[in-house]
Design a protein around this motif. Structure first.
Motif, PDB file in Angstrom:
ATOM      1  N   TYR A  79      44.618  35.730  29.768  1.00 12.42           N
ATOM      2  CA  TYR A  79      45.666  36.429  30.525  1.00 12.42           C
ATOM      3  C   TYR A  79      45.099  37.668  31.213  1.00 12.42           C
ATOM      4  O   TYR A  79      45.282  37.869  32.414  1.00 12.42           O
ATOM      5  CB  TYR A  79      46.818  36.820  29.585  1.00 12.42           C
ATOM      6  N   ASP A  80      44.343  38.471  30.412  1.00  9.23           N
ATOM      7  CA  ASP A  80      43.772  39.700  30.971  1.00  9.23           C
ATOM      8  C   ASP A  80      42.817  39.401  32.118  1.00  9.23           C
ATOM      9  O   ASP A  80      42.878  40.041  33.170  1.00  9.23           O
ATOM     10  CB  ASP A  80      42.992  40.457  29.878  1.00  9.23           C
ATOM     11  N   THR A  81      41.929  38.428  31.891  1.00  6.25           N
ATOM     12  CA  THR A  81      40.920  38.160  32.922  1.00  6.25           C
ATOM     13  C   THR A  81      41.569  37.574  34.173  1.00  6.25           C
ATOM     14  O   THR A  81      41.141  37.854  35.280  1.00  6.25           O
ATOM     15  CB  THR A  81      39.837  37.197  32.403  1.00  6.25           C
ATOM     16  N   GLY A  82      42.639  36.802  33.960  1.00 12.17           N
ATOM     17  CA  GLY A  82      43.366  36.257  35.107  1.00 12.17           C
ATOM     18  C   GLY A  82      43.932  37.383  35.952  1.00 12.17           C
ATOM     19  O   GLY A  82      43.819  37.389  37.167  1.00 12.17           O
ATOM     20  N   ALA A  83      44.517  38.365  35.252  1.00 10.68           N
ATOM     21  CA  ALA A  83      45.108  39.495  35.967  1.00 10.68           C
ATOM     22  C   ALA A  83      44.024  40.328  36.648  1.00 10.68           C
ATOM     23  O   ALA A  83      44.162  40.744  37.791  1.00 10.68           O
ATOM     24  CB  ALA A  83      45.918  40.352  34.994  1.00 10.68           C
ATOM     25  N   LEU A  84      42.919  40.547  35.922  1.00 14.85           N
ATOM     26  CA  LEU A  84      41.850  41.387  36.483  1.00 14.85           C
ATOM     27  C   LEU A  84      41.218  40.765  37.717  1.00 14.85           C
ATOM     28  O   LEU A  84      40.802  41.468  38.630  1.00 14.85           O
ATOM     29  CB  LEU A  84      40.747  41.626  35.430  1.00 14.85           C
ATOM     30  N   THR A  85      41.137  39.421  37.735  1.00  6.66           N
ATOM     31  CA  THR A  85      40.476  38.769  38.867  1.00  6.66           C
ATOM     32  C   THR A  85      41.503  38.306  39.916  1.00  6.66           C
ATOM     33  O   THR A  85      41.194  37.512  40.782  1.00  6.66           O
ATOM     34  CB  THR A  85      39.622  37.575  38.405  1.00  6.66           C
ATOM     35  N   SER A  86      42.712  38.821  39.823  1.00  9.75           N
ATOM     36  CA  SER A  86      43.706  38.455  40.830  1.00  9.75           C
ATOM     37  C   SER A  86      43.363  39.093  42.166  1.00  9.75           C
ATOM     38  O   SER A  86      43.828  38.654  43.200  1.00  9.75           O
ATOM     39  CB  SER A  86      45.110  38.869  40.384  1.00  9.75           C
ATOM     40  N   SER A  87      42.558  40.137  42.139  1.00  8.94           N
ATOM     41  CA  SER A  87      42.055  40.658  43.406  1.00  8.94           C
ATOM     42  C   SER A  87      40.663  41.215  43.216  1.00  8.94           C
ATOM     43  O   SER A  87      40.307  41.683  42.131  1.00  8.94           O
ATOM     44  CB  SER A  87      42.991  41.715  43.995  1.00  8.94           C
ATOM     45  N   ARG A  88      39.885  41.118  44.266  1.00  7.02           N
ATOM     46  CA  ARG A  88      38.513  41.602  44.220  1.00  7.02           C
ATOM     47  C   ARG A  88      38.493  43.089  43.922  1.00  7.02           C
ATOM     48  O   ARG A  88      37.682  43.575  43.133  1.00  7.02           O
ATOM     49  CB  ARG A  88      37.856  41.332  45.584  1.00  7.02           C
ATOM     50  N   GLY A  89      39.448  43.812  44.499  1.00  7.27           N
ATOM     51  CA  GLY A  89      39.512  45.257  44.323  1.00  7.27           C
ATOM     52  C   GLY A  89      39.757  45.619  42.870  1.00  7.27           C
ATOM     53  O   GLY A  89      39.112  46.506  42.309  1.00  7.27           O
ATOM     54  N   LEU A  90      40.712  44.890  42.254  1.00  6.03           N
ATOM     55  CA  LEU A  90      41.065  45.165  40.867  1.00  6.03           C
ATOM     56  C   LEU A  90      39.871  44.864  39.957  1.00  6.03           C
ATOM     57  O   LEU A  90      39.544  45.639  39.052  1.00  6.03           O
ATOM     58  CB  LEU A  90      42.272  44.306  40.473  1.00  6.03           C
ATOM     59  N   ALA A  91      39.205  43.738  40.224  1.00  4.40           N
ATOM     60  CA  ALA A  91      38.044  43.347  39.423  1.00  4.40           C
ATOM     61  C   ALA A  91      36.939  44.388  39.565  1.00  4.40           C
ATOM     62  O   ALA A  91      36.334  44.810  38.564  1.00  4.40           O
ATOM     63  CB  ALA A  91      37.553  41.970  39.855  1.00  4.40           C
TER      64      ALA A  91
END
Lengths: 495, 104, 482
Positions: C320-332
């Protein structure tokens, strides 16, 4: 002097026997005298022309002249030349002043050549008689009743009447070679991609190619040395090493300089449709080649007859699209009264284009329209390949192909105006070369007595393999060493 | 494939060239002649032949993504057509090319 | 009978290049009219197109990112029609042989009401290179339109899906995912207001279970996800109502009016178009070799899927966390920078997907305009880890940082939020509280567990919140057992 070769003129200029200004002025004087009756030029600008001549003289004085520095040339009005009216023979562009230079113009400017003016042409290069020009027809200097051919009719007449030292032309289906034939000069259409099309107003992009129109093969070679070459602004420009097109001309002279040359004579070029008087001249020219050591081989280009139907699908299709930019929005003719956007388009284009251009746009639109594409456009592209393959086969047997450049000598003005199909048949021997992308040239081979009067020039066509221009120029040059047809000048006072 | 007056009107509209009734009739006869010439192609069997679009079998050269053009609006707009409909002014205003209202 | 909506998208993404697709004219949004319109852009007589290398590389990147076939040979064709913003009277596009073939994009459709979130694969039919048109400007001169050709010739990649979407939510989720992806791989700036990312949505309805597609209407030029949602919902309702009332749907191009929330058919495109496509004779076939693809592949950033897997493996984070973190390049990138600056990964993940994201959403900002930089966040998180402040205090500090009150240490100092680390001082407070609350101590000893929490509360209160709750727990337990 007006009949001197480019080489002779260059030598006179560089040895300062004459200045470019003097030479230019002498041509301008002839233009003032004869152009009103011939109508070869549609744009003249003495101030610009003489400024270039002055600059050329300074360059010669400074000792960094090129072969063409100071030589007065005529430019077909299809080339954009900055600050010059550039009309392409159309009302659509009657007020268009080009804000940039075509590649060809830049090349001549850099060489220091002098631009005498822009020459008349069939509207958007669509025609074989120069009669479709918005600026009126051009007279054939050999007989003012006759057409000079087209579409480069103005350039052809200007060279023939010695209103310039040499000129440029463009050839989509024969527009250099047919007028060269009808006006008794030497003209070369190079292999597709050799001369950049940038700034050359498009007719049919996959067929258009610029080339020189001059008195002799030697002059054409000197022109080619300036015109040819890679240009990154044209995606179809070929990246090839720079060539010296004169290199073959100066080989040691022998009795049989063309010994071993295999000349192919396609039987289709001598079939029905060719005037007997023209055939006679061509046959005599072939005999000269035999004497020069060439070997004659009978060949066949079986799909020659299809070249006209194929061309009249492909060229109008491309043209219909290329000419869509003339919509009266940013430049060019706009109707003086219109109700809405479509009305403005419809009227501006109906008024701005002449009858032949409109016909070709309509044909092109039709063959590309939904439901007809495969039957016309795709089919034509397939047959285009068959035509190109004919040549590939032929060049397995011979080095160059020869035949007439046009089926007859110059015809009378008005004779074919109302019969487009008859007009189109003028290009029967030239079109296949454009379809294949091969180089072709026409050189004066004599005169034939027209049914209705004067003896008029006949052109011999030479078709070469891809990039074989230097050899073709030599083949023509050797003929011109033993004949003087190319040095004949029309008597303008009698024409 | 015989052409009709309706075909002429349709293609004239696609090509945005106004054609009057009498012009349409004259055009029909000329175009019919040209199409007759073109029809000769239909006799050729072209099954399996790859269409030829270009004279040379080459591929597209690519241009580096570098700015080489500068603003030449003024020079270009010197060629602007005359506005028309009573105005002799050039069809430009504030650097824009003027056309009859575009309706969406 | 139940209705089903069928949706396909065509998205025009403006590619991030310095120059136009077929000329060296610059591309800058908002320039004075026609100042970026060179002789090629305004289609002067005699000009010719030459293809921009960067535009081709962008197309290859996209093809690689969606696992698509990249055509070894593709062809540019002319699409012929008259319109004042189309200076040549034809658009150079690709027709029969596009540069990118079939591929796929997987999307996360968020939960709606009782319907839980789910994953879905949207198939991409093709993506092709083409040139953008200019713009018509209205109102400059009465009764006339003004034509600005600055945008004419801007490189576009038109990305076409199969009709795979079955709700406005799916269409919006796809559009958002695509929007993120093209920015992730750096081929498009994603600026929807400036028109860098424009969606045309094809909508049709049919009875559920019917194998046949209904007649579609195309909603043109949607430039926000909100409008897309509204437009599809309105259009779907309109089509269903029209059919239920016995009417029929006619193929049409429609525009969405954000003011009324309605769609209406365009007037200018009533007639059937006949674009007379044919291969552009001015351009040669575009050839893309395996080496070209390998070279572009080497320049590609790590794609979201790969990065997600790596975060799970490297940091032990949940899917769940990694999905959210990689939802945008900026966030990642922000997350990685936070960890790199010394924050603990799990904690950083919680904060980035939690507090930071919540703040961005509330203010409708993107991560690139976050008021708290990754390094600043890392400094704050370190103060939690080293016991300087409590989690609760950290939230207060974060709020202050967001409003620009300074860095974490300065705010902790200024607000006096430092936890007591001196166990002697904490013990003193505990002793005082125990002495003052003897009754509670008795209750605890009698088995009332609740009394313990009450005592902790009293101690925290007496420490003015500066005591470390864990430490208080420990010490109190010891004292009570003593």
């Amino acid at each position: 002097m007006i009949n001197s070769s480019l080489k002779q003129l260059a030598s006179m200029l560089q040895s300062k026997k004459i200045s470019s200004v003097e030479l230019t002025q002498s041509f301008l004087t002839r233009i003032t005298q004869y152009n009103p009756s011939i109508n070869a030029y549609i744009a003249l600008d003495e101030a610009k022309t003489l400024a270039q001549a002055k600059a050329a003289d300074a360059r010669i004085a400074a000792g960094n002249a090129t072969a063409l520095t100071g030589i007065p040339l005529a430019q077909k009005d299809i080339f954009c030349a900055q600050g010059w009216q550039t009309t392409c023979g159309s009302k659509m562009l009657a007020n268009f002043i080009a804000p940039y230079d075509a590649h060809v113009i830049t090349q001549f400017d850099q060489a220091g050549a002098v631009n005498l003016g822009k020459t008349n042409m069939d509207e958007f290069a669509m025609g074989s008689s120069n009669e479709t020009s918005y600026f009126g027809g051009v007279k054939n200097p050999w007989s003012f009743d006759h057409v000079p051919g087209g579409s480069s009719g103005g350039s052809a007449a200007a060279v023939a009447a010695r209103l310039c030292a040499a000129a440029t032309g463009t050839d989509t289906g024969g527009s250099i070679r047919q007028p060269a034939s009808l006006c008794g000069l030497t003209g070369l259409k190079p292999s597709y991609g050799v001369v950049s099309r940038y700034g050359m107003i498009a007719f049919a992009s996959s067929l258009d190619q610029a080339g020189p129109m001059a008195k002799s093969a030697e002059d054409c070679a000197m022109m080619m040395n300036v015109m040819a070459g890679f240009d990154e602004r044209d995606s179809t420009s070929l990246q090839r090493d720079k060539e010296d097109y004169s290199r073959e001309l100066n080989k040691p002279q022998t009795d049989q300089p063309l010994l071993g040359l295999k000349i192919g004579l396609p039987k289709e070029f001598f079939a029905e449709g060719l005037d007997a008087s023209v055939a006679q001249v061509i046959t005599a020219a072939i005999d000269v080649y035999k004497k020069l050591g060439a070997q004659i081989i009978d060949i066949s280009l079986p799909n020659t007859g299809l070249s006209i139907p194929v061309y009249y699908v492909l060229a109008p299709a491309e043209a219909s699209s290329n000419l869509s930019r003339y919509d009266g929005v940013r430049y060019g003719h706009r109707a003086s009264e219109y109700s809405d956007l479509n009305d403005m388009y419809n009227k501006s284009r109906a008024e701005g284009f002449g009858a032949e251009v409109k016909r070709r746009i309509l044909i092109g639109t039709y063959v590309l329209s939904a439901g007809y594409y495969d039957a016309y456009y795709l089919k034509a592209q397939q047959i285009r390949r068959l035509i190109a393959q004919d040549f590939i086969e032929a060049f397995k047997q011979c080095d160059v192909i020869m035949g007439p450049a046009a089926p007859s000598t110059a015809f009378k003005a008005g004779e074919k105006v109302d019969d487009p199909v008859a007009m189109y048949l003028q290009d029967i021997y030239t079109i296949s070369t454009n379809l294949a992308g091969l180089p072709g040239m026409s050189l004066p081979a004599g005169f034939a007595q027209a049914k209705d009067g004067p003896a008029l020039p006949v052109g011999l066509q030479i078709i070469g393999n891809y990039f074989d221009e230097a050899r073709m120029l030599n083949v023509a040059h050797q003929y011109q060493q033993v004949t003087d047809w190319h040095q004949q000048m029309p008597d303008l006072k009698r024409a | 494939m015989a052409l009709s007056i309706e075909d002429i009107k349709k293609i004239a509209h696609l090509a945005r060239i106004e054609v009057s009734e009498s012009e349409a009739t004259a055009t029909l006869s000329k175009l019919t002649g040209i199409l007759g010439l073109i029809e000769q192609m239909q006799a050729v069997d072209t099954t399996g032949i790859v269409p030829m679009s270009h004279a040379q079998e080459l591929h597209q050269r690519l241009r580096d993504d570098v700015v080489t053009k500068t603003n030449q609006r003024e020079a270009f707009q010197k060629n602007a057509p005359v506005l028309g409909n009573g105005s002799t002014q050039p069809a430009v205003a504030g650097g824009l090319y003027l056309v009859p209202k575009v309706i969406e | 009978m139940e209705w089903e909506v069928v949706i396909g998208l065509e998205t025009h993404t403006q590619l991030q290049t310095n120059t136009k697709i077929f000329s060296g004219a610059p591309i800058k949004y908002g320039a004075e009219p026609n100042t970026q319109a060179c002789e090629v852009s305004i289609a002067l007589p005699g000009v010719l197109p030459v293809l921009n290398k960067q535009a081709v590389e962008c197309a290859i990147k996209f093809g690689l990112a969606i696992n698509a076939e990249i055509a070894p040979r593709s062809v540019f064709a002319r699409k012929n029609y008259f319109y004042p913003d189309l200076p040549k009277g034809y658009q150079i596009s690709q027709f029969e042989l596009p540069v990118v073939g079939k591929g796929a994009v997987s999307i996360q459709v968020p939960a709606q009401g009782k319907k839980p979130a789910y994953e879905k694969v949207i198939n991409i039919t093709r993506a092709h290179l083409e040139e953008d048109a200019g713009k018509s400007v209205h109102g400059a001169v009465e009764g006339m339109s003004g034509i600005d050709l600055n945008r004419a010739g801007t490189p576009l990649l038109e990305i076409v899906t199969e009709p795979d979407m079955r709700s406005a939510a799916e269409a919006v989720a796809y559009a958002k995912q695509l929007h993120e992806l093209v920015q992730w791989i750096g081929i498009c700036d994603g600026n929807m207001q400036e028109g860098s990312f424009r969606c045309d949505v094809n909508v049709s309805v049919r009875h559920k279970g019917s194998g046949k597609l209904g007649t579609r209407r195309e909603i043109k030029n949607l430039n926000s996800f909100k409008f897309m949602q509204q437009a599809i919902e309105y259009e779907t309702r309109w089509q269903i109502e029209t059919l239920e009332d016995g009417g029929s749907i006619h193929q049409a191009t429609v525009l969405f009016n954000p003011d009324t929330g309605e769609t209406r058919a365009m007037r200018s495109k009533e007639e059937a178009n006949d674009y007379r496509y044919f291969p552009d004779p001015d351009l040669l076939p575009l050839m893309i070799s395996a080496e070209d693809k390998a070279r572009v592949q080497a320049s590609m950033p790590e794609l979201p899927e790969a990065m997600k897997a790596r975060f799970e493996a490297e940091y032990g984070l949940s899917s769940y966390d990694t999905g959210a973190l990689t939802s945008s390049r900026g966030l990642a990138d922000y997350f990685v920078a936070t960890v790199k600056a010394g924050a603990e990964a799990k904690q950083a993940a919680n904060w980035v997907t939690g507090n930071v994201s919540a703040k961005l959403n509330a203010e409708d900002k993107s991560i690139s305009s976050s008021a708290v930089a990754a390094e600043a966040l890392a400094q704050l998180l370190k103060r939690i880890t080293d016991g300087t402040i409590s989690n609760n205090a950290a939230k207060e500090v974060f709020e202050a940082m967001w409003s620009g009150e300074g860095n974490a240490d300065a705010i902790i100092e200024a607000k006096g939020l430092k936890q007591m680390s001196d166990s002697g001082a904490v013990e003193t407070i505990i002793d005082e509280v125990l002495a003052a609350n003897a009754a509670m101590v008795e209750e605890y000893k009698a088995g009332k567990e609740k009394a313990f929490n009450a005592l902790v509360g009293q101690i925290m209160k007496a420490s003015k919140g500066k005591a470390n709750p864990a430490q208080v727990n420990d010490l109190l337990m010891k004292k009570l057992k003593a």
